[in-house]
Design an enzyme around this catalytic site. Structure first.
Site, PDB file in Angstrom:
ATOM      1  N   LYS A   1      -2.841  24.087 -23.854  1.00  0.00           N
ATOM      2  CA  LYS A   1      -1.480  23.602 -23.611  1.00  0.00           C
ATOM      3  C   LYS A   1      -1.071  24.010 -22.207  1.00  0.00           C
ATOM      4  O   LYS A   1      -1.217  25.163 -21.818  1.00  0.00           O
ATOM      5  CB  LYS A   1      -0.519  24.252 -24.636  1.00  0.00           C
ATOM      6  CG  LYS A   1       0.900  23.747 -24.534  1.00  0.00           C
ATOM      7  CD  LYS A   1       1.116  22.511 -25.356  1.00  0.00           C
ATOM      8  CE  LYS A   1       2.392  21.775 -24.984  1.00  0.00           C
ATOM      9  NZ  LYS A   1       2.262  20.878 -23.805  1.00  0.00           N
TER      10      LYS A   1
ATOM     11  N   LYS B   1       1.351  33.352 -20.619  1.00  0.00           N
ATOM     12  CA  LYS B   1       2.693  32.818 -20.883  1.00  0.00           C
ATOM     13  C   LYS B   1       2.771  32.275 -22.303  1.00  0.00           C
ATOM     14  O   LYS B   1       3.691  32.574 -23.057  1.00  0.00           O
ATOM     15  CB  LYS B   1       2.982  31.697 -19.872  1.00  0.00           C
ATOM     16  CG  LYS B   1       4.317  31.027 -20.059  1.00  0.00           C
ATOM     17  CD  LYS B   1       4.476  29.826 -19.141  1.00  0.00           C
ATOM     18  CE  LYS B   1       4.050  30.140 -17.731  1.00  0.00           C
ATOM     19  NZ  LYS B   1       4.535  29.157 -16.750  1.00  0.00           N
TER      20      LYS B   1
ATOM     21  N   LYS C   1      -4.177  23.841 -17.560  1.00  0.00           N
ATOM     22  CA  LYS C   1      -3.341  23.203 -16.539  1.00  0.00           C
ATOM     23  C   LYS C   1      -4.152  22.079 -15.925  1.00  0.00           C
ATOM     24  O   LYS C   1      -5.383  22.099 -15.949  1.00  0.00           O
ATOM     25  CB  LYS C   1      -2.960  24.213 -15.454  1.00  0.00           C
ATOM     26  CG  LYS C   1      -1.740  23.822 -14.649  1.00  0.00           C
ATOM     27  CD  LYS C   1      -0.460  24.139 -15.376  1.00  0.00           C
ATOM     28  CE  LYS C   1       0.743  23.623 -14.616  1.00  0.00           C
ATOM     29  NZ  LYS C   1       2.004  24.096 -15.199  1.00  0.00           N
TER      30      LYS C   1
ATOM     31  N   ASP D   1       4.970  18.968 -14.880  1.00  0.00           N
ATOM     32  CA  ASP D   1       5.085  20.079 -13.922  1.00  0.00           C
ATOM     33  C   ASP D   1       5.571  19.428 -12.623  1.00  0.00           C
ATOM     34  O   ASP D   1       6.141  18.318 -12.673  1.00  0.00           O
ATOM     35  CB  ASP D   1       3.735  20.800 -13.746  1.00  0.00           C
ATOM     36  CG  ASP D   1       3.853  22.113 -12.975  1.00  0.00           C
ATOM     37  OD1 ASP D   1       4.300  23.124 -13.554  1.00  0.00           O
ATOM     38  OD2 ASP D   1       3.519  22.145 -11.770  1.00  0.00           O
TER      39      ASP D   1
ATOM     40  N   THR E   1      13.006  24.911 -19.373  1.00  0.00           N
ATOM     41  CA  THR E   1      12.466  25.906 -18.441  1.00  0.00           C
ATOM     42  C   THR E   1      13.600  26.536 -17.622  1.00  0.00           C
ATOM     43  O   THR E   1      13.683  27.770 -17.489  1.00  0.00           O
ATOM     44  CB  THR E   1      11.411  25.269 -17.521  1.00  0.00           C
ATOM     45  OG1 THR E   1      10.444  24.620 -18.336  1.00  0.00           O
ATOM     46  CG2 THR E   1      10.730  26.321 -16.677  1.00  0.00           C
TER      47      THR E   1
ATOM     48  N   ASN F   1      13.208  19.629 -11.840  1.00  0.00           N
ATOM     49  CA  ASN F   1      13.521  19.856 -13.247  1.00  0.00           C
ATOM     50  C   ASN F   1      14.006  21.287 -13.512  1.00  0.00           C
ATOM     51  O   ASN F   1      15.051  21.489 -14.131  1.00  0.00           O
ATOM     52  CB  ASN F   1      12.271  19.539 -14.085  1.00  0.00           C
ATOM     53  CG  ASN F   1      12.462  19.899 -15.538  1.00  0.00           C
ATOM     54  OD1 ASN F   1      12.049  20.963 -15.968  1.00  0.00           O
ATOM     55  ND2 ASN F   1      13.124  19.044 -16.307  1.00  0.00           N
TER      56      ASN F   1
ATOM     57  N   SER G   1       8.034  23.035 -25.803  1.00  0.00           N
ATOM     58  CA  SER G   1       6.963  22.057 -26.024  1.00  0.00           C
ATOM     59  C   SER G   1       6.299  22.302 -27.373  1.00  0.00           C
ATOM     60  O   SER G   1       5.966  21.364 -28.103  1.00  0.00           O
ATOM     61  CB  SER G   1       5.891  22.166 -24.930  1.00  0.00           C
ATOM     62  OG  SER G   1       6.268  21.434 -23.790  1.00  0.00           O
TER      63      SER G   1
HETATM   64  P1  NDP Z   1       9.748  19.197  -9.798  1.00  0.00           P
HETATM   65  O1  NDP Z   1       8.699  18.334  -9.226  1.00  0.00           O
HETATM   66  O2  NDP Z   1      10.741  18.621 -10.733  1.00  0.00           O
HETATM   67  O3  NDP Z   1      10.562  19.919  -8.625  1.00  0.00           O
HETATM   68  C1  NDP Z   1       9.912  20.721  -7.687  1.00  0.00           C
HETATM   69  C2  NDP Z   1      10.916  21.126  -6.639  1.00  0.00           C
HETATM   70  O4  NDP Z   1      10.334  22.110  -5.792  1.00  0.00           O
HETATM   71  C3  NDP Z   1      11.335  19.971  -5.736  1.00  0.00           C
HETATM   72  O5  NDP Z   1      12.630  20.203  -5.278  1.00  0.00           O
HETATM   73  C4  NDP Z   1      10.326  20.084  -4.582  1.00  0.00           C
HETATM   74  O6  NDP Z   1      10.779  19.549  -3.352  1.00  0.00           O
HETATM   75  C5  NDP Z   1      10.198  21.592  -4.469  1.00  0.00           C
HETATM   76  N1  NDP Z   1       8.860  21.901  -3.944  1.00  0.00           N
HETATM   77  C6  NDP Z   1       7.672  21.660  -4.539  1.00  0.00           C
HETATM   78  N2  NDP Z   1       6.652  22.041  -3.755  1.00  0.00           N
HETATM   79  C7  NDP Z   1       7.234  22.519  -2.655  1.00  0.00           C
HETATM   80  C8  NDP Z   1       6.719  23.079  -1.463  1.00  0.00           C
HETATM   81  N3  NDP Z   1       5.387  23.226  -1.266  1.00  0.00           N
HETATM   82  N4  NDP Z   1       7.606  23.475  -0.525  1.00  0.00           N
HETATM   83  C9  NDP Z   1       8.946  23.341  -0.726  1.00  0.00           C
HETATM   84  N5  NDP Z   1       9.490  22.827  -1.830  1.00  0.00           N
HETATM   85  C10 NDP Z   1       8.641  22.428  -2.763  1.00  0.00           C
HETATM   86  O7  NDP Z   1       8.959  20.433 -10.480  1.00  0.00           O
HETATM   87  P2  NDP Z   1       9.473  21.446 -11.598  1.00  0.00           P
HETATM   88  O8  NDP Z   1      10.919  21.734 -11.382  1.00  0.00           O
HETATM   89  O9  NDP Z   1       9.002  20.959 -12.905  1.00  0.00           O
HETATM   90  O10 NDP Z   1       8.610  22.747 -11.256  1.00  0.00           O
HETATM   91  C11 NDP Z   1       9.058  23.757 -10.355  1.00  0.00           C
HETATM   92  C12 NDP Z   1       8.283  25.031 -10.599  1.00  0.00           C
HETATM   93  O11 NDP Z   1       8.486  25.471 -11.955  1.00  0.00           O
HETATM   94  C13 NDP Z   1       6.766  24.938 -10.436  1.00  0.00           C
HETATM   95  O12 NDP Z   1       6.265  26.171  -9.963  1.00  0.00           O
HETATM   96  C14 NDP Z   1       6.279  24.727 -11.857  1.00  0.00           C
HETATM   97  O13 NDP Z   1       4.941  25.138 -12.035  1.00  0.00           O
HETATM   98  C15 NDP Z   1       7.237  25.658 -12.591  1.00  0.00           C
HETATM   99  N6  NDP Z   1       7.370  25.394 -14.019  1.00  0.00           N
HETATM  100  C16 NDP Z   1       7.804  24.170 -14.469  1.00  0.00           C
HETATM  101  C17 NDP Z   1       7.937  23.943 -15.813  1.00  0.00           C
HETATM  102  C18 NDP Z   1       8.530  22.682 -16.355  1.00  0.00           C
HETATM  103  O14 NDP Z   1       8.799  22.652 -17.566  1.00  0.00           O
HETATM  104  N7  NDP Z   1       8.774  21.668 -15.568  1.00  0.00           N
HETATM  105  C19 NDP Z   1       7.528  24.961 -16.807  1.00  0.00           C
HETATM  106  C20 NDP Z   1       7.185  26.239 -16.221  1.00  0.00           C
HETATM  107  C21 NDP Z   1       7.075  26.407 -14.880  1.00  0.00           C
HETATM  108  P3  NDP Z   1      10.074  18.212  -2.766  1.00  0.00           P
HETATM  109  O15 NDP Z   1      10.561  17.107  -3.655  1.00  0.00           O
HETATM  110  O16 NDP Z   1      10.554  18.116  -1.370  1.00  0.00           O
HETATM  111  O17 NDP Z   1       8.581  18.424  -2.869  1.00  0.00           O
END
Ligand code: NDP
Length: 455
Positions: free
Chosen positions: A100, A124, A136, A176, A220, A251, A387
Site C-alpha cells: 500500500k 508509516k 510506492k 501523491d 493527510t 492536497n 485509505s
Molecule cells: P500535490 O501534488 O497535491 O502538491 C504538492 C505541492 O508541493 C505543490 O504545491 C507543489 O508545487 C509543491 N512541490 C512539489 N514538489 C516541489 C518541489 N520540488 N519544490 C517546490 N515545491 C514543490 O502533492 P501532495 O499534497 O499530495 O503531497 C505533498 C507531500 O505530502 C509529498 O511529500 C507527499 O509524499 C506527502 N504525502 C501525501 C499524501 C497524500 O495523501 N496526498 C500522504 C502522505 C504524504 P508545484 O505545483 O509548483 O510543483
C-alpha cells in the site's frame, strides 16, 4: 530548494554493517540512504533487547525491497509526438498486509526517491495498525501544463503495464504529488477496462461517487494537524490563536490549512515551486482552492487577487514568523538555515505533512531547541490510514459519513501519537517522536517478520 546530503554520522555497531551494505548496493540513491539512516539511527536499543531480530536478519531483509518494477511508459502528445517516461513500483514489504502506498508523477522522480518513499511507507503503515504493507510508485511524467487528453493517455499507458502487479489483496496504490482525483480516475478506469473487473479495493482516493471514502481527500492534511494538536496538548497548549506556516499548496497543504483554521489558528503561508505567499489575514481557502484545484494556476495568482497577501519569489517560506510549521510540499525542502530561522522566531511545533521535508540537521536543531517535532511517517499517516478505511468500506460495501470518518481519523492519529510517545518513554528518549515512531513501527514489522519465517 532541495538540500544536498554530504555525509552520514556513524551508527551503533549493531546497525552500521546493514547501512554499509545499503551504501554499497545503492550508491546513487541519496534519498533512500537518508531514509534508511534515520530509521537505523534510532532502533539499536530495540535490537539490544531483542537479539532474536538480529539472528533472524530482520534489518538485512527490511532494507531490501521484496520486488522492484521499472517499466517504459510510451504515449503520444497532442502534437502527435511520441513521449517516453519511466514508471516505477517498489513493493517493499507485504508482511503486515497487501502492498500500500501512493503514486507520484513529478519530473524529479527516480529510483532513489521511490525507494525512500516505499521504505518510509512500511513503517508509516505499521503505525496505523491497519494491516497494510509498504510500497510506492510513480513516474518522471510532469502533469503541469499537459492537456486533459495528454494526462489521460499517459495514465492509460502507465496502467497498461502496472495493472498486472495490482489487486485488492496484492497491491493497492493511491495518490501523491501530481496524482490527485483526476489521475486516479483515469488510472482506475484503465485498470477496469483491461481487467474487466470493477475492483474498488485495488485503488484508494477514488471519487466518493464510485467507491471513494469520505475524508480521504482531507485526511493527510487534517491528520498532520491532529498530530500537532496531540503534541501541543502534552504541553497544555493548542492551535487556538496561533500563527501557522504551511508550505505547498496541493492536497496536503490545502487541508492542513483548513483544519488549522477550524481549530482557531491563522494559517498565513502557502507555496509552490515558483515561490510563496504570506497572508497575515489568514489564507482564504476558497480562493486558494479555486486557483490550485480548479484553474491549476500558480501561487502568485493568490496574491494578485487578495489585497492582504504578498507574493515572494525565491527566498524561503520558513523566514515568515510562525508558532507552528507544517511543511507539506516535498522532501528536503526545509534546511538547517530554515530551522534556525523558525527557532529564532519562536516556533513551538513542527509537524511534517510531507515525507521527509526536513533535512536531518534541521530535525536535530528542532530537537536540541526543545521544539515539538513530528516526523512524517507518524504525522502524515492519516492519509494512508483513511485509505485503509476506504478498503474496509469497499470490502464490506458500506459507506461511512464524513463525521464518522473524521472521528475515526482523529482517533487513529491520537493512537499513533500515543504509540510514538510511549515507545520514546520506554526507551528513555522521552519527547523524541522520531525515535518513538521508528521504534513502535519497527517492533510491529519485526515481530511479524519473525513469525512468518525467512521469506
Ligand atoms: P500535490 O501534488 O497535491 O502538491 C504538492 C505541492 O508541493 C505543490 O504545491 C507543489 O508545487 C509543491 N512541490 C512539489 N514538489 C516541489 C518541489 N520540488 N519544490 C517546490 N515545491 C514543490 O502533492 P501532495 O499534497 O499530495 O503531497 C505533498 C507531500 O505530502 C509529498 O511529500 C507527499 O509524499 C506527502 N504525502 C501525501 C499524501 C497524500 O495523501 N496526498 C500522504 C502522505 C504524504 P508545484 O505545483 O509548483 O510543483
Amino acid at each position: 530548494m532541495t538540500a544536498t546530503l554530504t555525509d552520514f554520522h556513524p551508527l551503533a555497531e549493531s546497525v552500521q554493517p546493514v547501512f554499509d551494505t545499503v551504501l554499497a548496493r545503492s550508491p546513487h540513491e541519496p534519498e533512500f540512504q537518508q531514509a534508511v539512516h534515520e530509521v537505523l539511527g534510532t532502533i539499536a536499543p530495540v535490537l539490544e533487547k531483542h537479539p532474536e531480530y538480529v539472528e533472524a536478519g530482520i534489518l538485512d531483509r527490511v532494507v531490501e525491497p521484496e520486488r522492484q518494477i521499472m517499466f517504459r511508459v510510451p504515449w503520444v502528445d497532442d502534437a502527435g509526438r511520441l513521449q517516453v517516461n519511466r514508471g516505477y513500483r517498489i513493493q517493499f514489504s507485504s508482511v503486515l498486509g497487501p502492498y500500500k502506498g501512493g503514486l507520484r508523477f513529478h519530473p524529479s522522480v527516480n529510483l532513489s526517491i521511490i525507494k525512500f518513499l516505499g521504505f518510509e511507507q512500511i513503517f508509516k503503515n505499521a503505525l496505523t495498525g491497519q494491516g497494510i504493507g509498504g510500497a510506492k510508485g510513480g513516474s518522471d511524467f510532469d502533469p503541469h501544463g499537459r492537456s486533459e487528453a495528454e494526462v489521460m493517455r499517459f495514465c492509460q499507458s502507465f496502467m497498461s503495464e502496472l495493472y498486472r502487479h495490482l489487486g485488492e489483496h496484492t497491491d493497492v496504490p493511491a495518490g501523491d504529488i501530481g496524482v490527485g482525483g483526476r489521475e486516479i480516475g483515469y488510472l482506475f478506469g484503465a485498470y477496469r477496462k483491461i481487467t474487466n473487473r470493477h475492483e474498488s479495493g485495488m485503488f484508494t482516493g477514488k471519487g466518493t461517487g464510485w467507491g471513494g471514502a469520505e475524508v480521504r481527500t482531507e485526511a493527510t492534511g487534517y491528520g498532520a494537524v491532529f498530530f500537532a494538536q496531540e503534541m501541543l496538548a502534552v504541553r497544555g497548549d493548542s492551535f487556538e490563536g496561533k500563527r501557522v506556516g504551511i508550505s505547498g499548496s496541493g492536497n496536503v497543504a490545502i487541508y492542513a490549512i483548513q483544519k488549522a483554521t477550524q481549530l482557531g489558528a491563522t494559517a498565513v503561508t502557502a507555496s509552490d515551486s515558483s515561490g510563496y505567499v504570506v497572508d497575515d489575514a489568514g489564507i482564504d481557502l476558497e480562493l486558494l482552492r479555486q486557483i490550485k484545484e480548479v484553474e491549476r494556476g500558480r501561487i502568485v495568482e493568490y496574491a494578485n487577487r487578495r489585497a492582504s497577501a504578498r507574493f515572494v519569489e525565491g527566498g524561503s517560506v520558513w523566514d515568515v514568523p510562525v508558532d507552528i510549521a507544517v511543511p507539506s510540499a516535498t522532501q528536503n525542502e526545509l534546511s538547517l538555515a530554515d530551522a534556525e530561522s523558525l527557532i529564532g522566531n519562536g516556533v513551538l511545533a513542527v509537524s511534517e505533512g510531507a515525507n521527509m521535508p526536513c533535512v536531518p540537521d534541521a530535525v536535530a536543531a528542532f530537537q536540541r531547541a526543545g521544539v515539538l517535532f513530528a516526523p512524517g511517517k507518524a504525522a502524515n499517516a492519516g492519509g494512508v490510514a483513511t485509505s485503509a478505511l476506504e478498503m474496509s468500506q469497499n470490502a464490506s460495501r458500506q459507506r461511512w459519513t464524513f463525521g464518522d470518518s473524521e472521528n475515526k481519523l482523529r482517533e487513529i492519529m491520537s493512537d499513533i501519537h500515543r504509540a510514538a510517545f510511549d515507545a520514546a518513554e520506554k526507551y528513555d528518549v522521552g519527547g523524541d517522536y522520531v525515535a518513538g515512531a521508528n521504534i513502535a513501527a519497527f517492533q510491529r514489522v519485526a515481530a511479524a517478520m519473525l513469525a512468518q519465517g525467512v521469506i
